[in-house]
Design a protein around this motif. Structure first.
Motif, PDB file in Angstrom:
ATOM      1  N   GLN A   1       0.835  -1.190   0.000  1.00 22.08           N
ATOM      2  CA  GLN A   1       0.000   0.000   0.000  1.00 22.08           C
ATOM      3  C   GLN A   1       0.871   1.241   0.000  1.00 22.08           C
ATOM      4  O   GLN A   1       1.994   1.222   0.503  1.00 22.08           O
ATOM      5  N   SER A   2       0.319   2.315  -0.555  1.00 22.58           N
ATOM      6  CA  SER A   2       1.003   3.603  -0.525  1.00 22.58           C
ATOM      7  C   SER A   2      -0.053   4.696  -0.571  1.00 22.58           C
ATOM      8  O   SER A   2      -1.236   4.428  -0.759  1.00 22.58           O
ATOM      9  N   ARG A   3       0.399   5.928  -0.399  1.00 25.56           N
ATOM     10  CA  ARG A   3      -0.493   7.080  -0.484  1.00 25.56           C
ATOM     11  C   ARG A   3       0.119   8.081  -1.449  1.00 25.56           C
ATOM     12  O   ARG A   3       1.318   8.303  -1.443  1.00 25.56           O
ATOM     13  N   LEU A   4      -0.737   8.674  -2.243  1.00 22.71           N
ATOM     14  CA  LEU A   4      -0.307   9.744  -3.126  1.00 22.71           C
ATOM     15  C   LEU A   4      -0.993  11.011  -2.626  1.00 22.71           C
ATOM     16  O   LEU A   4      -2.218  11.136  -2.676  1.00 22.71           O
ATOM     17  N   GLY A   5      -0.194  11.920  -2.083  1.00 23.24           N
ATOM     18  CA  GLY A   5      -0.728  13.124  -1.465  1.00 23.24           C
ATOM     19  C   GLY A   5      -1.347  14.087  -2.463  1.00 23.24           C
ATOM     20  O   GLY A   5      -1.152  13.967  -3.679  1.00 23.24           O
ATOM     21  N   PRO A   6      -2.065  15.080  -1.960  1.00 21.85           N
ATOM     22  CA  PRO A   6      -2.684  16.082  -2.829  1.00 21.85           C
ATOM     23  C   PRO A   6      -1.636  16.775  -3.699  1.00 21.85           C
ATOM     24  O   PRO A   6      -0.620  17.248  -3.205  1.00 21.85           O
ATOM     25  N   GLY A   7      -1.869  16.796  -5.003  1.00 19.11           N
ATOM     26  CA  GLY A   7      -0.955  17.451  -5.924  1.00 19.11           C
ATOM     27  C   GLY A   7       0.338  16.698  -6.182  1.00 19.11           C
ATOM     28  O   GLY A   7       1.148  17.127  -6.997  1.00 19.11           O
ATOM     29  N   GLN A   8       0.546  15.573  -5.532  1.00 21.73           N
ATOM     30  CA  GLN A   8       1.782  14.816  -5.738  1.00 21.73           C
ATOM     31  C   GLN A   8       1.680  13.951  -6.988  1.00 21.73           C
ATOM     32  O   GLN A   8       0.593  13.630  -7.459  1.00 21.73           O
ATOM     33  N   SER A   9       2.843  13.572  -7.481  1.00 19.17           N
ATOM     34  CA  SER A   9       2.880  12.678  -8.628  1.00 19.17           C
ATOM     35  C   SER A   9       3.986  11.658  -8.444  1.00 19.17           C
ATOM     36  O   SER A   9       4.872  11.833  -7.608  1.00 19.17           O
ATOM     37  N   LEU A  10       3.900  10.604  -9.210  1.00 17.26           N
ATOM     38  CA  LEU A  10       4.968   9.605  -9.256  1.00 17.26           C
ATOM     39  C   LEU A  10       5.224   9.281 -10.711  1.00 17.26           C
ATOM     40  O   LEU A  10       4.345   9.439 -11.552  1.00 17.26           O
ATOM     41  N   THR A  11       6.448   8.884 -11.003  1.00 14.91           N
ATOM     42  CA  THR A  11       6.797   8.563 -12.384  1.00 14.91           C
ATOM     43  C   THR A  11       7.385   7.158 -12.471  1.00 14.91           C
ATOM     44  O   THR A  11       8.037   6.693 -11.542  1.00 14.91           O
ATOM     45  N   VAL A  12       7.118   6.538 -13.592  1.00 12.57           N
ATOM     46  CA  VAL A  12       7.689   5.234 -13.911  1.00 12.57           C
ATOM     47  C   VAL A  12       8.253   5.355 -15.319  1.00 12.57           C
ATOM     48  O   VAL A  12       7.562   5.804 -16.234  1.00 12.57           O
ATOM     49  N   THR A  13       9.514   4.988 -15.487  1.00  7.00           N
ATOM     50  CA  THR A  13      10.162   5.069 -16.794  1.00  7.00           C
ATOM     51  C   THR A  13      10.399   3.667 -17.341  1.00  7.00           C
ATOM     52  O   THR A  13      10.837   2.779 -16.620  1.00  7.00           O
ATOM     53  N   PHE A  14      10.083   3.501 -18.598  1.00  8.84           N
ATOM     54  CA  PHE A  14      10.239   2.233 -19.299  1.00  8.84           C
ATOM     55  C   PHE A  14      11.189   2.439 -20.468  1.00  8.84           C
ATOM     56  O   PHE A  14      11.261   3.528 -21.022  1.00  8.84           O
ATOM     57  N   VAL A  15      11.871   1.388 -20.876  1.00  6.84           N
ATOM     58  CA  VAL A  15      12.672   1.417 -22.097  1.00  6.84           C
ATOM     59  C   VAL A  15      12.186   0.277 -22.985  1.00  6.84           C
ATOM     60  O   VAL A  15      12.154  -0.880 -22.562  1.00  6.84           O
ATOM     61  N   ILE A  16      11.817   0.632 -24.195  1.00  7.58           N
ATOM     62  CA  ILE A  16      11.384  -0.369 -25.167  1.00  7.58           C
ATOM     63  C   ILE A  16      12.612  -0.759 -25.991  1.00  7.58           C
ATOM     64  O   ILE A  16      13.213   0.090 -26.650  1.00  7.58           O
ATOM     65  N   PRO A  17      12.989  -2.040 -25.955  1.00  7.56           N
ATOM     66  CA  PRO A  17      14.205  -2.469 -26.671  1.00  7.56           C
ATOM     67  C   PRO A  17      13.994  -2.517 -28.189  1.00  7.56           C
ATOM     68  O   PRO A  17      12.866  -2.546 -28.679  1.00  7.56           O
ATOM     69  N   LEU A  18      15.097  -2.569 -28.886  1.00  3.03           N
ATOM     70  CA  LEU A  18      15.066  -2.613 -30.346  1.00  3.03           C
ATOM     71  C   LEU A  18      14.265  -3.801 -30.875  1.00  3.03           C
ATOM     72  O   LEU A  18      13.546  -3.682 -31.862  1.00  3.03           O
ATOM     73  N   LYS A  19      14.397  -4.960 -30.216  1.00  2.29           N
ATOM     74  CA  LYS A  19      13.689  -6.144 -30.717  1.00  2.29           C
ATOM     75  C   LYS A  19      12.173  -5.949 -30.690  1.00  2.29           C
ATOM     76  O   LYS A  19      11.464  -6.476 -31.539  1.00  2.29           O
ATOM     77  N   ALA A  20      11.670  -5.172 -29.751  1.00  2.00           N
ATOM     78  CA  ALA A  20      10.234  -4.892 -29.701  1.00  2.00           C
ATOM     79  C   ALA A  20       9.849  -3.869 -30.762  1.00  2.00           C
ATOM     80  O   ALA A  20       8.817  -3.998 -31.421  1.00  2.00           O
ATOM     81  N   LEU A  21      10.671  -2.841 -30.941  1.00  6.71           N
ATOM     82  CA  LEU A  21      10.380  -1.825 -31.951  1.00  6.71           C
ATOM     83  C   LEU A  21      10.422  -2.405 -33.360  1.00  6.71           C
ATOM     84  O   LEU A  21       9.700  -1.959 -34.249  1.00  6.71           O
TER      85      LEU A  21
END
Length: 137
Positions: A80-100
């Motif tokens: 569990q977690s909480r995301l406060g008012p106005g807060q944000s979180l980020t998740v970064t992904f990398v798509i490899p060449l074989k998928a592209l």
């Protein structure tokens, strides 16, 4: 280029490092999902595993070509977690060449899926955020 989804409890934005939605099949692609709490109150979240979000590469017809999670392993514990008012979180992904490399000439789309549910009412916290892609040869 960015796609925004405002239809869930939280808001999501999906952006490409390339910026314009045109990607090259010769360079891995960096994609960022930003999840924002637009409310004046915190949102309590529950995840069913250690995965915060997933990214799917799909044809325009909806066939999944690749998923970021296919190449990962996650804990199977509830968290569990909480995301406060106005807060944000980020998740970064990398798509490899074989998928592209398997993107059809007609194009594709990305779907970012935030894996949390609202702890208060068990509803999906964010609907999938979809971003169309055009591939440059």
């Amino acid at each position: 280029m960015a796609a925004i989804d405002n239809s869930g409890l939280l808001q999501g934005t999906l952006t490409l490092a390339a910026g314009d939605g045109v990607v090259s099949a010769r360079v891995p692609l960096s994609v960022t999902l930003t999840v924002n709490n637009p409310h004046a109150y915190p949102v309590a979240l529950q995840y069913d595993s250690g995965m915060t979000a997933d990214l799917w590469l799909m044809t325009l017809q909806g066939q999944r070509l690749w998923a970021w999670s296919n190449e990962m392993r996650f804990t199977q514990a509830l968290r569990q977690s909480r995301l406060g008012p106005g807060q944000s979180l980020t998740v970064t992904f990398v798509i490899p060449l074989k998928a592209l490399a398997v993107i059809p000439a007609t194009g594709a789309r990305l779907e970012a899926r935030f894996m949390a549910r609202s702890l208060a009412d068990n509803r999906v916290a964010l609907q999938p955020v979809v971003l169309p892609l055009t591939v440059q040869p």
